[in-house]
Design a protein around this motif. Structure first.
Motif: not given
Length: 259
Positions: A122-123, A127-129, A145-146, A150-151
């Motif tokens: 779920r995390q 994070d991807l969303a 932040r983006m 992703y990372y």
């Protein structure tokens, strides 16, 4: 682009019982350890258990021996690292001693570990969303932040035991382990540094406008090399500056791009 990765310690919460382990083994991750020292036997059982869980990056047992008042004291230090903070609760153990040797069994329900992986899944998706949502809109974009989102998803995905796919905005549905690096590269390919003016005559210091798909970049840390050294700089509110230590002082316009 400058990225730092972090590791966090795995914490262990356990209870001790003096009875043998008789439950259905298939429902548990089980580790066994034996030694004349109870601490060493426990550490070996723990290391044996966590190797099966696929959460941990490394598990190292350090056994040291010291002499004090002519008595040899054994101590064990269990060092375990993971890419994310994981607290293993509901870990139990049994201890038996025969002929001066401790026999330790540590066990944790597989349902507990599966719950950890479900939260991790779920995390990753959250994070991807969030990373993809940062790229939407018409105003300034926080690329720092983006890319961090992703990372972080990439680090967690590397330790996720099952295949997980995600519908990336620009790349379509892809496995996250291979899709996230491609998504990050696509982000970087769209960053444009536009030199606006020279700020210093003694060194080659330039001011740049920084945009992403035509939108100003509000925040991004980066490092650059000029052939003589490395510097770390930051984009703030669509602008950045960089000083190059070239040996000659001729006029030049210096292009920048993110890799």
């Amino acid at each position: 682009m400058f990225i730092r990765s972090l590791c966090f310690a795995v914490l262990l919460s356990s209870s001790v019982t003096g009875q043998s382990f008789h439950d259905t083994p298939n429902n548990y991750y089980i580790g066994r350890g034996e030694h004349a020292s109870l601490d060493v036997a426990r550490s070996r059982a723990y290391a044996n258990m966590v190797e099966q869980i696929q959460v941990l990056v490394s598990s190292t047992l350090h056994v040291t021996t010291s002499e004090k008042n002519s008595d040899l004291l054994n101590s064990a230090d269990q060092s375990t690292l993971s890419f994310s903070s994981v607290v293993l609760r509901d870990v139990e153990e049994t201890v038996e001693q025969t002929q001066g040797v401790y026999h330790v069994i540590k066990f944790v329900p597989k349902s507990v570990v599966r719950a950890i992986f479900d939260r991790r899944r779920r995390q990753i998706i959250d994070d991807l969303a969030a990373a993809e949502a940062e790229g939407e809109g018409t105003g300034g974009v926080d690329l720092q932040r983006m890319l961090q989102q992703y990372y972080r998803a990439l680090l967690m995905a590397g330790m996720y035991p099952d295949t997980l796919s995600y519908p990336f905005t620009s790349g379509g549905i892809s496995d996250v382990v291979t899709g996230i690096p491609l998504a990050m590269q696509r982000v970087c390919d769209k960053i444009v540094f536009t030199p606006t003016r020279k700020l210093d005559d003694e060194y080659s210091t330039w001011r740049y406008g920084v945009t992403w798909t035509g939108r100003p970049v509000t925040h991004l840390r980066f490092t650059f090399h000029d052939g003589l050294g490395e510097s770390e700089e930051e984009v703030r509110n669509g602008a950045a500056q960089a000083t190059f230590l070239f040996t000659d002082k001729r006029e030049r316009i210096i292009p920048l791009s993110i890799q």
